[in-house]
Enzyme design. Sequence first.
Site, short mmCIF file in Angstrom:
data_model
loop_
_atom_site.label_atom_id
_atom_site.label_comp_id
_atom_site.label_asym_id
_atom_site.label_seq_id
_atom_site.Cartn_x
_atom_site.Cartn_y
_atom_site.Cartn_z
N HIS A 121 39.82 40.51 34.12
CA HIS A 121 40.17 39.27 34.82
C HIS A 121 40.64 39.65 36.22
O HIS A 121 41.20 40.73 36.42
CB HIS A 121 41.32 38.62 34.03
CG HIS A 121 41.74 37.26 34.50
ND1 HIS A 121 42.51 37.05 35.61
CD2 HIS A 121 41.50 36.04 33.97
CE1 HIS A 121 42.74 35.76 35.75
NE2 HIS A 121 42.13 35.11 34.77
N ASP A 198 46.30 44.44 29.77
CA ASP A 198 46.40 43.02 30.03
C ASP A 198 46.19 42.34 28.67
O ASP A 198 45.08 42.24 28.18
CB ASP A 198 45.30 42.62 31.03
CG ASP A 198 45.17 41.12 31.18
OD1 ASP A 198 45.87 40.38 30.47
OD2 ASP A 198 44.35 40.69 32.01
N GLN A 201 45.14 37.55 26.49
CA GLN A 201 44.35 36.92 25.42
C GLN A 201 44.67 37.52 24.06
O GLN A 201 44.80 36.80 23.07
CB GLN A 201 42.84 37.09 25.71
CG GLN A 201 42.37 36.42 26.99
CD GLN A 201 42.41 34.90 26.94
OE1 GLN A 201 42.38 34.29 25.88
NE2 GLN A 201 42.48 34.29 28.10
N LYS A 224 49.48 30.75 27.37
CA LYS A 224 48.35 30.87 26.44
C LYS A 224 48.85 31.06 25.01
O LYS A 224 48.11 30.92 24.05
CB LYS A 224 47.48 32.07 26.82
CG LYS A 224 46.84 31.91 28.20
CD LYS A 224 45.97 33.09 28.53
CE LYS A 224 45.74 33.25 30.00
NZ LYS A 224 44.77 32.31 30.56
N CYS A 362 37.35 33.75 36.47
CA CYS A 362 38.11 34.79 37.20
C CYS A 362 37.65 36.18 36.78
O CYS A 362 38.47 37.08 36.57
CB CYS A 362 39.61 34.66 36.98
SG CYS A 362 40.28 33.13 37.58
N1 PMP Z 1 44.36 38.16 32.21
C1 PMP Z 1 43.58 37.46 31.39
C2 PMP Z 1 42.65 38.18 30.45
C3 PMP Z 1 43.63 36.07 31.41
O1 PMP Z 1 42.82 35.38 30.60
C4 PMP Z 1 44.51 35.43 32.31
C5 PMP Z 1 44.61 33.92 32.38
N2 PMP Z 1 43.37 33.28 32.61
C6 PMP Z 1 45.32 36.20 33.13
C7 PMP Z 1 45.22 37.57 33.06
C8 PMP Z 1 46.29 35.58 34.09
O2 PMP Z 1 47.48 35.22 33.43
P1 PMP Z 1 48.45 34.11 34.03
O3 PMP Z 1 47.74 32.80 33.92
O4 PMP Z 1 49.66 34.16 33.13
O5 PMP Z 1 48.81 34.48 35.41
#
Ligand code: PMP
Length: 404
Positions: A121, A198, A201, A224, A362
């Site tokens: 991401h 990270d 998910q 999430k 993203c």
């Molecule tokens: N990493 C992953 C794999 C995500 O899916 C997301 C959220 N779309 C993020 C990072 C970003 O996290 P946050 O929305 O808490 O800033």
Amino acid sequence: MSFDVAAVRHDFPILQRQVHGKPLVYLDSAASAQKPRAVIEAMTRAMEHSYANVHRGLHTLANETTDAYEAARRKVAAFIGAEVGEVVFTKGGTEAINLVAAGLGATLQAGDEIVLSEMEHHANIVPWHFLRERQGVVLKWARVTDDGALDLEHFQSLLGPKTKVVALSHMSNVLGTINPAKALARMAHEAGALVLFDGCQAIVHQAVDVKDIDADFYVFSGHKLYGPTGIGILYGKADRLAALPPYQGGGEMIGQVTQDLITYADPPHRFEAGTPPILEVIGLSAAVDWLSGLDRIAIAEHEHRLYARVREGLSGANWLKVIGDADGKGAILSFTVEGAHAHDVAQILDRYGVAVRAGTHCAEPLMKRFGVTSSARASFALYNTEEEADFFVEALTKTQAFFA
Ligand code: PMP
């Protein structure tokens, strides 16, 4: 413990609503999950009954709020198998990764290498790009195989004496791929690198034990995980956090401030400058409590059943291209529909009350890897039902007919 989806749905007031006169079928939980009543009520209760700023208190409400805030830290620590002092509250997953990248960046030289993967991401790409742009750190990209798995051999081949940091997603928000975090951490450590996962998910769909994985840093967000927005978690091993310089300066993160010098508080407070997201921490704590009361293995099985049902329902659809089919993947379906832009697919599905995401998610390097500019994504959560899975198949089939 068993898993009762009807009872779980009852906990989510928003699932009662309609969209365009149809029952809401919410398949966008990978972007942000809906909130159970326990979270809504915990935040409301705090505002109605026991709220003040934390850590400054000589009065009852300040002390109560501080107790709730620090109790939440203990709860999150227990949830991921960490020590209490290893849990830092941030405003999201993104901020947590930026905090680590900025801190580690201070120790990196031009030519040092950071290994990422093609499935990251942007939150786990851009902060590292800053170090490339600003100080000549080199980014290396582990490949993703055609079925959406991390190419472990290629990953291994990128590791070497110059590798200082490995930063990988534990579960892809596009492919649903779940990476073997423990094995990846071992490989990174054998090369002498620090490893950040990270987990934005992954933590939603499986129990995570940061000590078992042996992560140096593990990051996730509250929103999430059925908690509120505006709160994220940075786990860091105690000695790793102790070695990181502060990220933002302000109140609460200092030891002493004079006109000539400052000293800093120990972690985790060193990284929590200013008034923290107090209500959001209380909400996340309630989400962790609520989730901990459910059978997480049964939840994963339930989500998996929904995913398998949709795949089966769409098995004859020659107009559908699925992106991400790795073994053991989680319940995220990314796809393109022949002749249709993903945005149009999402907008037509919305007319049926079905909420899916469309775009690059993203993850532009991953889109490029699979030769697409965008995809649609249906992500399944514990509150989705088999009827919803079937309705999604039906609605998508009707949607496709517009483009046939
Ligand atoms: N990493 C992953 C794999 C995500 O899916 C997301 C959220 N779309 C993020 C990072 C970003 O996290 P946050 O929305 O808490 O800033």
